[in-house]
Motif scaffolding. Structure first.
Motif, PDB file in Angstrom:
ATOM      1  N   THR A  26       0.839  -1.196   0.000  1.00 11.74           N
ATOM      2  CA  THR A  26       0.000   0.000   0.000  1.00 11.74           C
ATOM      3  C   THR A  26       0.873   1.244   0.000  1.00 11.74           C
ATOM      4  N   VAL A  27       0.552   2.171  -0.893  1.00 14.35           N
ATOM      5  CA  VAL A  27       1.349   3.382  -1.106  1.00 14.35           C
ATOM      6  C   VAL A  27       0.501   4.613  -0.811  1.00 14.35           C
ATOM      7  N   TRP A  28       1.126   5.634  -0.192  1.00 14.58           N
ATOM      8  CA  TRP A  28       0.459   6.935  -0.086  1.00 14.58           C
ATOM      9  C   TRP A  28       0.395   7.508  -1.493  1.00 14.58           C
ATOM     10  N   GLY A  29      -0.808   7.609  -2.056  1.00 17.36           N
ATOM     11  CA  GLY A  29      -0.969   8.115  -3.413  1.00 17.36           C
ATOM     12  C   GLY A  29      -1.410   9.556  -3.429  1.00 17.36           C
ATOM     13  N   SER A  30      -1.540  10.099  -4.634  1.00 15.43           N
ATOM     14  CA  SER A  30      -2.005  11.473  -4.785  1.00 15.43           C
ATOM     15  C   SER A  30      -3.531  11.472  -4.855  1.00 15.43           C
ATOM     16  N   ASN A  31      -4.090  11.546  -6.036  1.00 16.54           N
ATOM     17  CA  ASN A  31      -5.542  11.566  -6.188  1.00 16.54           C
ATOM     18  C   ASN A  31      -5.997  10.379  -7.033  1.00 16.54           C
ATOM     19  N   ALA A  32      -7.277  10.055  -6.942  1.00 16.21           N
ATOM     20  CA  ALA A  32      -7.806   8.870  -7.630  1.00 16.21           C
ATOM     21  C   ALA A  32      -7.672   8.988  -9.145  1.00 16.21           C
ATOM     22  N   GLU A  33      -7.980  10.154  -9.709  1.00 18.17           N
ATOM     23  CA  GLU A  33      -7.978  10.309 -11.166  1.00 18.17           C
ATOM     24  C   GLU A  33      -6.605   9.996 -11.769  1.00 18.17           C
ATOM     25  N   ASP A  34      -5.557  10.612 -11.226  1.00 24.79           N
ATOM     26  CA  ASP A  34      -4.212  10.399 -11.774  1.00 24.79           C
ATOM     27  C   ASP A  34      -3.716   8.980 -11.507  1.00 24.79           C
ATOM     28  N   THR A  35      -4.053   8.439 -10.333  1.00 19.12           N
ATOM     29  CA  THR A  35      -3.608   7.091  -9.978  1.00 19.12           C
ATOM     30  C   THR A  35      -4.248   6.050 -10.892  1.00 19.12           C
ATOM     31  N   ILE A  36      -5.548   6.196 -11.140  1.00 13.55           N
ATOM     32  CA  ILE A  36      -6.240   5.264 -12.035  1.00 13.55           C
ATOM     33  C   ILE A  36      -5.731   5.421 -13.466  1.00 13.55           C
ATOM     34  N   ARG A  65      -1.768 -10.803  -7.181  1.00 15.53           N
ATOM     35  CA  ARG A  65      -1.201  -9.996  -6.096  1.00 15.53           C
ATOM     36  C   ARG A  65      -1.634  -8.553  -6.292  1.00 15.53           C
ATOM     37  N   ILE A  66      -1.868  -7.878  -5.188  1.00 15.76           N
ATOM     38  CA  ILE A  66      -2.579  -6.600  -5.217  1.00 15.76           C
ATOM     39  C   ILE A  66      -1.666  -5.439  -4.825  1.00 15.76           C
ATOM     40  N   LEU A  67      -1.795  -4.328  -5.535  1.00 19.22           N
ATOM     41  CA  LEU A  67      -1.131  -3.070  -5.202  1.00 19.22           C
ATOM     42  C   LEU A  67      -2.227  -2.076  -4.857  1.00 19.22           C
ATOM     43  N   THR A  68      -2.118  -1.418  -3.694  1.00 17.12           N
ATOM     44  CA  THR A  68      -3.169  -0.503  -3.281  1.00 17.12           C
ATOM     45  C   THR A  68      -2.617   0.887  -2.983  1.00 17.12           C
ATOM     46  N   PHE A  69      -3.505   1.882  -3.063  1.00 17.37           N
ATOM     47  CA  PHE A  69      -3.138   3.281  -2.846  1.00 17.37           C
ATOM     48  C   PHE A  69      -4.170   3.957  -1.971  1.00 17.37           C
ATOM     49  N   PHE A  70      -3.705   4.778  -1.017  1.00 19.71           N
ATOM     50  CA  PHE A  70      -4.566   5.700  -0.306  1.00 19.71           C
ATOM     51  C   PHE A  70      -4.504   7.020  -1.068  1.00 19.71           C
ATOM     52  N   VAL A  71      -5.661   7.504  -1.544  1.00 18.72           N
ATOM     53  CA  VAL A  71      -5.688   8.719  -2.362  1.00 18.72           C
ATOM     54  C   VAL A  71      -6.699   9.709  -1.799  1.00 18.72           C
ATOM     55  N   SER A  72      -6.520  10.969  -2.187  1.00 15.57           N
ATOM     56  CA  SER A  72      -7.439  12.032  -1.775  1.00 15.57           C
ATOM     57  C   SER A  72      -7.457  13.085  -2.875  1.00 15.57           C
TER      58      SER A  72
END
Length: 205
Positions: free
Chosen positions: A27-37, A71-78
């Motif tokens: 799990t990674v601290w991400g930026s925002n959902a739009e850019d991450t997706i 295997r799963i990669l996850t992000f916390f986004v805002s």
């Protein structure tokens, strides 16, 4: 020569109180959902298989991507966090590392952590069951067991079905009924592991 140089390098499992069974997710601290997706799904081709609140902080969104082998990669986004280039603390930094463990060793793992002087917390996260502790650097380490038996290579498929059932149900995050429904829908046996009772660790329902 340091003591580290004397440690044998071998593929054989070490003499340890328990052994991990693989990497479950990172799990990674991400930026925002739009850019991450846009990057992970639309550019790298990773299916977005689950989206729900960050159970520790429901003001953020938790995105789950299937990396291609289950295997799963996850992000916390805002939405209020812009994307940034270059490695730095915060966006792009690792939030925690998660390793798979055998559910039959769960009780022994907690005993081993306690004996080694490592505090821990246990949570039922709906789709999996987790023990959280910290490494020697203060990094959060999650030791995770799927709550249900999932065949190799089918985890992303099961999570995607659970996501759809969760949304139809109006629930804030995937729970037992969604996982069981997903397995049944995919024609997979519903086999639940015997894991200790625990809270979700969050105020969302």
């Amino acid at each position: 020569m340091s003591n580290d140089d004397l440690t044998p390098v071998t593929a054989e499992p070490p003499d340890a109180p328990f052994h991990t069974t693989g990497t479950d997710h990172v799990t990674v601290w991400g930026s925002n959902a739009e850019d991450t997706i846009a990057f992970y799904r639309d550019l790298l081709g990773m299916p977005l298989v689950l989206r729900q609140p960050n159970l520790d902080d429901p003001s953020q969104t938790h995105l789950f991507f299937d990396t291609g082998d289950g295997r799963i990669l996850t992000f916390f986004v805002s939405d209020d966090r812009p994307s940034a280039r270059g490695q730095r603390p915060g966006v792009g930094a690792v939030h925690h590392l998660c390793f798979s463990v055998d559910p039959e060793e769960y009780e022994g793992i907690m005993e081993a952590l306690e004996a080694a002087g490592h505090g821990y917390n246990v949570f039922d996260r709906g789709v999996f069951h987790s023990i959280y502790t910290r490494d020697n650097n203060g990094l959060v380490i999650e030791l995770s067991s799927d709550k249900y038996e999932i065949p190799d290579g089918r985890k992303g498929e099961v999570l995607a079905a659970a996501q759809r059932l969760r949304e139809a149900d109006g629930a804030d995050f995937a729970q037992d009924r969604h996982m069981e429904g997903a397995l049944e829908e995919l024609g997979l046996p519903v086999v639940k592991h015997d894991l200790p009772d625990a809270s979700a660790g969050t105020g969302v329902n």
